[in-house]
Design a protein around this motif. Structure first.
Motif, PDB file in Angstrom:
ATOM      1  N   CYS A 204       0.829  -1.212   0.000  1.00  0.00           N
ATOM      2  CA  CYS A 204       0.000   0.000   0.000  1.00  0.00           C
ATOM      3  C   CYS A 204       0.861   1.259   0.000  1.00  0.00           C
ATOM      4  CB  CYS A 204      -0.926   0.006   1.213  1.00  0.00           C
ATOM      5  SG  CYS A 204      -2.214  -1.260   1.173  1.00  0.00           S
ATOM      6  N   LEU A 205       1.934   1.248   0.781  1.00  0.00           N
ATOM      7  CA  LEU A 205       2.823   2.408   0.840  1.00  0.00           C
ATOM      8  C   LEU A 205       3.458   2.679  -0.518  1.00  0.00           C
ATOM      9  CD1 LEU A 205       4.637   1.739   4.241  1.00  0.00           C
ATOM     10  CD2 LEU A 205       2.935   3.517   3.780  1.00  0.00           C
ATOM     11  N   LEU A 206       3.863   1.617  -1.202  1.00  0.00           N
ATOM     12  CA  LEU A 206       4.506   1.778  -2.498  1.00  0.00           C
ATOM     13  C   LEU A 206       3.529   2.229  -3.572  1.00  0.00           C
ATOM     14  CD1 LEU A 206       6.914  -1.305  -2.520  1.00  0.00           C
ATOM     15  CD2 LEU A 206       7.459   1.077  -2.022  1.00  0.00           C
ATOM     16  N   ARG A 212      -3.647   6.808   6.982  1.00  0.00           N
ATOM     17  CA  ARG A 212      -5.088   6.843   7.223  1.00  0.00           C
ATOM     18  C   ARG A 212      -5.825   5.935   6.240  1.00  0.00           C
ATOM     19  NH1 ARG A 212      -9.037   9.277   4.822  1.00  0.00           N
ATOM     20  NH2 ARG A 212      -7.615  10.566   3.563  1.00  0.00           N
ATOM     21  N   GLU A 213      -5.448   5.996   4.968  1.00  0.00           N
ATOM     22  CA  GLU A 213      -6.098   5.162   3.955  1.00  0.00           C
ATOM     23  C   GLU A 213      -5.840   3.681   4.217  1.00  0.00           C
ATOM     24  OE1 GLU A 213      -6.035   8.029  -0.001  1.00  0.00           O
ATOM     25  OE2 GLU A 213      -4.180   7.025   0.620  1.00  0.00           O
ATOM     26  N   ILE A 214      -4.625   3.347   4.630  1.00  0.00           N
ATOM     27  CA  ILE A 214      -4.296   1.944   4.917  1.00  0.00           C
ATOM     28  C   ILE A 214      -5.076   1.456   6.128  1.00  0.00           C
ATOM     29  CG2 ILE A 214      -2.431   0.349   5.528  1.00  0.00           C
ATOM     30  CD1 ILE A 214      -0.511   2.255   4.056  1.00  0.00           C
ATOM     31  N   ALA A 215      -5.200   2.320   7.138  1.00  0.00           N
ATOM     32  CA  ALA A 215      -5.956   1.956   8.339  1.00  0.00           C
ATOM     33  C   ALA A 215      -7.408   1.651   7.990  1.00  0.00           C
ATOM     34  CB  ALA A 215      -5.872   3.091   9.359  1.00  0.00           C
ATOM     35  N   VAL A 220      -8.038  -1.118  10.941  1.00  0.00           N
ATOM     36  CA  VAL A 220      -7.192  -1.000  12.125  1.00  0.00           C
ATOM     37  C   VAL A 220      -6.981   0.485  12.400  1.00  0.00           C
ATOM     38  CG1 VAL A 220      -6.021  -3.201  11.726  1.00  0.00           C
ATOM     39  CG2 VAL A 220      -5.056  -1.093  10.767  1.00  0.00           C
ATOM     40  N   SER A 221      -6.337   0.793  13.517  1.00  0.00           N
ATOM     41  CA  SER A 221      -6.090   2.190  13.850  1.00  0.00           C
ATOM     42  C   SER A 221      -4.899   2.723  13.054  1.00  0.00           C
ATOM     43  CB  SER A 221      -5.804   2.338  15.345  1.00  0.00           C
ATOM     44  OG  SER A 221      -4.547   1.766  15.669  1.00  0.00           O
ATOM     45  N   GLN A 222      -4.855   4.037  12.917  1.00  0.00           N
ATOM     46  CA  GLN A 222      -3.727   4.665  12.224  1.00  0.00           C
ATOM     47  C   GLN A 222      -2.438   4.435  13.015  1.00  0.00           C
ATOM     48  OE1 GLN A 222      -4.693   8.484  10.566  1.00  0.00           O
ATOM     49  NE2 GLN A 222      -2.559   9.165  10.565  1.00  0.00           N
ATOM     50  N   VAL A 225      -0.969   1.164  11.956  1.00  0.00           N
ATOM     51  CA  VAL A 225      -0.300   1.277  10.654  1.00  0.00           C
ATOM     52  C   VAL A 225       1.055   1.952  10.812  1.00  0.00           C
ATOM     53  CG1 VAL A 225      -0.412   2.286   8.349  1.00  0.00           C
ATOM     54  CG2 VAL A 225      -2.465   1.307   9.383  1.00  0.00           C
ATOM     55  N   ASN A 226       1.110   3.003  11.619  1.00  0.00           N
ATOM     56  CA  ASN A 226       2.382   3.700  11.827  1.00  0.00           C
ATOM     57  C   ASN A 226       3.414   2.788  12.491  1.00  0.00           C
ATOM     58  OD1 ASN A 226       1.523   6.097  10.672  1.00  0.00           O
ATOM     59  ND2 ASN A 226       0.767   6.928  12.606  1.00  0.00           N
ATOM     60  N   THR A 227       2.939   1.898  13.362  1.00  0.00           N
ATOM     61  CA  THR A 227       3.845   0.925  13.986  1.00  0.00           C
ATOM     62  C   THR A 227       4.399  -0.031  12.935  1.00  0.00           C
ATOM     63  OG1 THR A 227       2.662   1.032  16.099  1.00  0.00           O
ATOM     64  CG2 THR A 227       4.035  -0.917  15.705  1.00  0.00           C
TER      65      THR A 227
END
Length: 252
Positions: A204-206, A212-215, A220-222, A225-227
């Motif tokens: 997703c990052l690539l 926020r969009e991935i969460a 799941v929580s943002q 995702v940041n973790t």
């Protein structure tokens, strides 16, 4: 010794045109400007690029508002050398892949596609701005690309992250292609010992998705995702997503 960036770009564009032009491309600049004024999302300038001379046949005066250069003093070399060093690899890759794609098309379809991506470029005052680069071949013969029209729109206020976005947009019923179509995400879990969820977040990052969009996608929580992002960067030895994307491309 590393070859200068401009020379790399010039050598790449030479692949699509091998002979000097017989004429310069002339256009009704006021007509193009009226059309673009109606659709642009920010300040912009545009230019006609000559594939044979690797120079501008025309550049609009609005380049001063965005980059601080007068239209009668700026050159293609200045524009290219002002691109942020971290964005140059993507610039060359996107331009080359677009040229290869266009070269496979029937000649009557060449004008039905435009290339779109973004990069950072340095203003004359030394500060960087993010530019949405859009280009379309407008003049060609049976063998070579001759001229393209390019629009540079200032999107600094719209986009803050450094993940490049890439698209080849089709018109008149032609299909469009996006980053994932040209650069499918290579699985890195075995290379960097990523978990299944970390691999999914990486994909997703690539593709340019935000935390926020991935969460929202994975429910799941943002914070979660940041973790995952922190773990991915740690396992891959990267300082940021831009560096991660570069490393991922080199694995291909």
């Amino acid at each position: 010794m590393e070859q200068p960036f401009f020379d790399n770009a010039r050598a790449m564009w030479r692949l699509f045109n091998g002979e000097p032009p017989s004429t310069t491309y002339f256009l009704d600049a006021s007509f193009y400007k009226k059309m673009m004024d109606a659709f642009q999302i920010g300040e912009y300038y545009f230019f006609i690029f000559n594939f044979s001379t690797i120079e501008f046949d025309y550049i609009s005066a609005e380049v001063y508002n965005i980059l601080g250069y007068r239209d009668n003093e700026v050159t293609a070399r200045q524009i290219l050398e002002a691109i942020h060093p971290d964005d140059r690899e993507h610039f060359l890759r996107f331009e080359q892949d677009y040229g290869k794609f266009i070269a496979t098309l029937p000649r009557e379809k060449i004008n039905k596609y435009k290339l779109r991506y973004d990069f950072r470029i340095r203003h004359k005052n030394g500060k960087y701005r993010r530019i949405l680069h859009q280009t379309m071949i407008i003049d060609h013969d049976d063998r070579d690309f001759l001229h393209s029209i390019c629009v540079h729109t200032d999107i600094t206020f719209l986009k803050k992250h450094n993940i490049p976005q890439f698209a080849i947009v089709g018109y008149d019923g032609e299909p469009s292609y996006y980053f994932k179509d040209f650069y499918p995400v290579k699985r890195c879990d075995s290379v960097f010992e990523l978990s299944e969820r970390e691999q999914e977040v990486l994909e997703c990052l690539l593709l340019g998705k935000s935390s926020r969009e991935i969460a929202e996608l994975f429910f799941v929580s943002q914070h979660t995702v940041n973790t995952h992002r922190k773990h991915i960067l740690a396992k891959t030895g990267c300082r940021n997503i831009q560096e991660l994307m570069t490393k991922h491309q080199r694995l291909e």
